[in-house]
Design a protein around this motif. Structure first.
Motif, mmCIF file in Angstrom:
data_model
loop_
_atom_site.group_PDB
_atom_site.id
_atom_site.type_symbol
_atom_site.label_atom_id
_atom_site.label_comp_id
_atom_site.label_asym_id
_atom_site.label_seq_id
_atom_site.Cartn_x
_atom_site.Cartn_y
_atom_site.Cartn_z
ATOM 1 N N TYR A 459 0.844 -1.099 0.023
ATOM 2 C CA TYR A 459 -0.133 0.118 0.267
ATOM 3 C C TYR A 459 0.929 1.013 -0.111
ATOM 4 O O TYR A 459 0.419 2.648 -0.044
ATOM 5 C CB TYR A 459 -1.018 -0.150 1.250
ATOM 6 N N ARG A 460 2.159 1.148 0.533
ATOM 7 C CA ARG A 460 2.814 2.159 0.386
ATOM 8 C C ARG A 460 3.401 3.017 -0.840
ATOM 9 O O ARG A 460 3.838 4.137 -0.828
ATOM 10 C CB ARG A 460 3.932 2.369 1.027
ATOM 11 N N GLN A 461 3.643 1.514 -1.261
ATOM 12 C CA GLN A 461 4.074 2.090 -3.036
ATOM 13 C C GLN A 461 2.286 2.561 -3.611
ATOM 14 O O GLN A 461 2.619 2.740 -5.030
ATOM 15 C CB GLN A 461 4.150 1.155 -3.674
ATOM 16 N N ILE A 462 1.249 2.371 -3.699
ATOM 17 C CA ILE A 462 0.208 2.428 -4.277
ATOM 18 C C ILE A 462 -0.775 4.253 -4.387
ATOM 19 O O ILE A 462 -0.181 4.312 -2.795
ATOM 20 C CB ILE A 462 -0.488 1.166 -3.921
ATOM 21 N N LYS A 463 -1.001 4.507 -5.263
ATOM 22 C CA LYS A 463 -1.542 5.649 -4.819
ATOM 23 C C LYS A 463 -2.971 5.514 -5.738
ATOM 24 O O LYS A 463 -3.144 4.646 -6.257
ATOM 25 C CB LYS A 463 -0.995 6.806 -6.134
ATOM 26 N N ILE A 464 -4.263 6.473 -5.295
ATOM 27 C CA ILE A 464 -5.522 5.735 -6.155
ATOM 28 C C ILE A 464 -5.945 7.795 -6.378
ATOM 29 O O ILE A 464 -5.217 8.793 -6.109
ATOM 30 C CB ILE A 464 -6.322 6.163 -4.704
ATOM 31 N N ILE A 465 -7.009 6.877 -7.626
ATOM 32 C CA ILE A 465 -7.354 8.407 -8.031
ATOM 33 C C ILE A 465 -8.853 7.976 -8.383
ATOM 34 O O ILE A 465 -8.750 7.022 -8.189
ATOM 35 C CB ILE A 465 -6.100 8.868 -9.401
ATOM 36 N N PRO A 466 -9.450 8.898 -8.479
ATOM 37 C CA PRO A 466 -10.988 8.368 -8.909
ATOM 38 C C PRO A 466 -11.604 7.864 -10.396
ATOM 39 O O PRO A 466 -10.254 8.559 -10.991
ATOM 40 C CB PRO A 466 -12.096 9.807 -9.049
ATOM 41 N N LYS A 467 -11.820 7.538 -11.234
ATOM 42 C CA LYS A 467 -11.675 6.512 -12.736
ATOM 43 C C LYS A 467 -12.220 7.767 -13.029
ATOM 44 O O LYS A 467 -11.934 7.798 -15.133
ATOM 45 C CB LYS A 467 -12.068 5.914 -12.869
ATOM 46 N N GLU A 468 -12.961 8.468 -13.110
ATOM 47 C CA GLU A 468 -14.053 9.620 -14.223
ATOM 48 C C GLU A 468 -12.575 10.913 -14.135
ATOM 49 O O GLU A 468 -12.370 11.630 -14.419
ATOM 50 C CB GLU A 468 -14.773 10.562 -13.108
ATOM 51 N N SER A 469 -11.883 11.066 -12.827
ATOM 52 C CA SER A 469 -10.608 11.959 -12.630
ATOM 53 C C SER A 469 -9.440 11.909 -13.683
ATOM 54 O O SER A 469 -8.256 12.478 -14.091
ATOM 55 C CB SER A 469 -10.057 12.556 -11.714
ATOM 56 N N ALA A 470 -9.357 10.221 -13.678
ATOM 57 C CA ALA A 470 -8.044 9.782 -14.406
ATOM 58 C C ALA A 470 -7.869 9.750 -16.531
ATOM 59 O O ALA A 470 -6.652 10.196 -16.120
ATOM 60 C CB ALA A 470 -7.970 8.493 -14.191
ATOM 61 N N LYS A 471 -8.572 11.050 -17.023
ATOM 62 C CA LYS A 471 -8.591 11.169 -18.595
ATOM 63 C C LYS A 471 -8.793 12.299 -18.477
ATOM 64 O O LYS A 471 -8.228 13.345 -19.704
ATOM 65 C CB LYS A 471 -9.600 10.749 -18.936
ATOM 66 N N GLN A 472 -8.414 13.233 -17.262
ATOM 67 C CA GLN A 472 -9.171 15.073 -17.235
ATOM 68 C C GLN A 472 -7.208 15.584 -17.481
ATOM 69 O O GLN A 472 -5.954 14.481 -16.959
ATOM 70 C CB GLN A 472 -9.792 15.748 -15.784
ATOM 71 N N LEU A 473 -7.014 16.558 -18.269
ATOM 72 C CA LEU A 473 -6.038 17.134 -18.186
ATOM 73 C C LEU A 473 -4.780 17.640 -17.392
ATOM 74 O O LEU A 473 -3.342 16.779 -17.141
ATOM 75 C CB LEU A 473 -6.002 18.601 -19.618
#
Length: 515
Positions: A459-473
């Motif tokens: 988990y220390r090497q993992i980052k999270i992001i909402p799927k809908e935000s992943a395609k934004q600039l």
């Protein structure tokens, strides 16, 4: 070219209409028409009809003499005007000399003696008197009364008609023949100096600029482009209205884009419809000059707005060009970035291939070392294999005592490393098969929730992001690290999130382990 024939009488007066007849123009008419006039003129000379063409200077009837063509070839004078035989003396016959001012005055006053001039003058004066009887503002109507200059007693004028309108002094001058501009200017100046309003009146008005007399334009354009006409229609209207009614022709101006259009219009006007200009002492119905100024101002404003619109359009076009260039620049940068990423990807793939080769080599080497170590231990601990040392038990025991534990530790360490390498190799293989998510030029691997144990362990090497935000600039601004293990409890069932890991981290672990 032959010498131009100069006539003694260059112009005569049409006594019926007050029109000036120029000899050069008149004798260009067809011969049959000229001789019809010749017959009528002869009747006037003998008293069978009212005078028709008369001399400007002596007012005696005029005759037509001569013939068509060259005087030399025909041995007869070219067609011309002349006084009839045995007529009274005239300054032209005696070759009298007049100044320019005297000639203009003679011609102007001569035109005022025509039948038409006299009749119109009396009719207009009669209409003004009817106005006075009905108390519509007119009073003190006079015909050809002398008006003296208030400042210079020797200067005087005798207008056709004079009157008072609501306390304002008014004169009416009829314009029936060609009047010199100097005469018009002189009279207008005189009346203005004496604070008297002047109204020029025509018997007819021609809308065609090409046909209209030049001196008519002198009157019209000096009077706010208003032309007042007293004709048969105006006379009938005057009787109906019990007032002087004039037909007014006035020029109108309108703006069409950046152009001015002119249009002559007409209407019948009474004295109450007129405007008295107390600055120039002119009388007009329609304020044409002010309308023209407004049209010119409108054009200036239109051109200004057009210029501003063009500037705005140019700025907008420049901005569009700038944005287009910026888009093209960004597209080129993206293309370059994509090419660079492709190169980096190929480089990473090559490095991973090389790393896998090194891992295999290391694994093989460790396996061989392991086998070799086991053989050594077996050899050392097998008393039967140390036959060369039977006679030297002390050396054998010494080897067993000093190296047995180290060899056992080496074997244990080798097995542990081999297990770690196998585990890393499995992890690398699993990571390569995961979905790739590209953010800010970095290719992350998305770990599904089905691999929750792997997520917990790394988990220390993992980052999270909402799927809908992943395609934004600017998606990299949305990447959030998992800071503590207790945060995992709230994330285990979040299907709307990407759990991302950078595959280069595992690669670095391989590299460190192998080295």
């Amino acid at each position: 070219m032959g010498k131009k024939y100069k006539r003694t009488i260059e112009e005569v007066l049409n006594y019926e209409t007050g029109e000036e007849i120029k000899a050069d123009d008149f004798f260009k008419k067809p011969l049959n028409e000229i001789f019809k006039y010749r017959g009528e003129l002869d009747k006037a000379i003998h008293g069978y009809r009212q005078p028709l063409f008369v001399c400007y200077y002596c007012k005696q009837p005029i005759n037509i003499r001569g013939g068509k063509g060259s005087p030399i070839k025909r041995k007869i004078a070219t067609l011309h005007f002349e006084h009839f035989k045995d007529s009274d003396e005239c300054s032209i016959k005696t070759k009298g000399k007049f100044t320019k001012e005297e000639i203009e005055r003679i011609r102007y006053n001569g035109a005022k003696e025509s039948n038409l001039h006299i009749n119109l003058k009396n009719e207009i004066a009669s209409c003004l008197r009817i106005n006075a009887l009905h108390q519509k503002g007119i009073s003190n109507v006079g015909i050809e009364e002398v008006i003296k200059n208030q400042a210079v007693s020797k200067e005087w004028k005798k207008p056709d008609i004079n009157a008072i309108y609501h306390g304002k002094k008014l004169v009416i001058e009829l314009q029936l023949s060609t009047t010199f501009l100097s005469v018009i200017t002189e009279r207008q100046h005189f009346y203005k100096e004496n604070k008297i309003f002047i109204l020029w009146v025509f018997h007819h008005f021609n809308l065609s600029e090409e046909i209209r007399k030049f001196t008519d334009n002198d009157v019209i354009y000096s009077n706010n482009q208003n032309a007042f006409v007293f004709d048969s229609e105006a006379a009938e209207k005057s009787k109906t209205e019990n007032d002087l009614v004039l037909k007014c022709y006035y020029n109108t101006y309108s703006r069409q884009g950046s152009q001015i259009t002119e249009n002559w219009q007409s209407t019948f006007v009474k004295s109450s419809d007129l405007t008295f200009d107390e600055t120039n002492y002119k009388i007009y119905y329609h304020d044409t000059e002010n309308q023209r100024k407004e049209a010119l101002n409108g054009i200036a404003q239109y051109n200004k707005e057009l210029e501003e619109s063009e500037k705005k359009r140019t700025l907008e076009e420049n901005e569009r060009v700038r944005k287009r260039r910026e888009r093209m620049h960004n597209i080129n940068l993206k293309k370059e970035l994509i090419e660079e990423i492709k190169k980096q990807k190929e480089k990473l793939i090559n490095q991973l291939d090389n790393l896998q080769d090194k891992i295999k080599h290391k694994v093989n080497a460790i396996s061989k070392h392991n086998e070799f170590a086991e053989e050594i231990i077996k050899y050392l601990f097998d008393p039967y294999r140390f036959k060369p040392f039977y006679e030297n038990n002390e050396l054998l025991n010494s080897l067993k005592e000093h190296f047995a534990e180290q060899l056992k530790g080496s074997i244990s360490l080798i097995k542990c490393k081999e297990k770690e390498l196998k585990d890393l190799e499995n992890r690398l293989g699993n990571v390569n098969e995961l979905e790739t998510v590209k953010i800010a030029g970095i290719q992350y691997k998305s770990i599904p929730l089905s691999n929750w144990d792997f997520i917990k362990s790394t988990y220390r090497q993992i980052k999270i992001i909402p799927k809908e935000s992943a395609k934004q600039l600017f998606a990299h601004n949305e990447l959030i690290p998992i800071k503590a293990e207790y945060d995992l409890a709230n994330l285990q069932y979040r299907e709307d999130l990407y759990f991302l890991i950078d595959p280069t981290i595992i690669k670095n672990e391989y590299t460190t382990l192998i080295e």
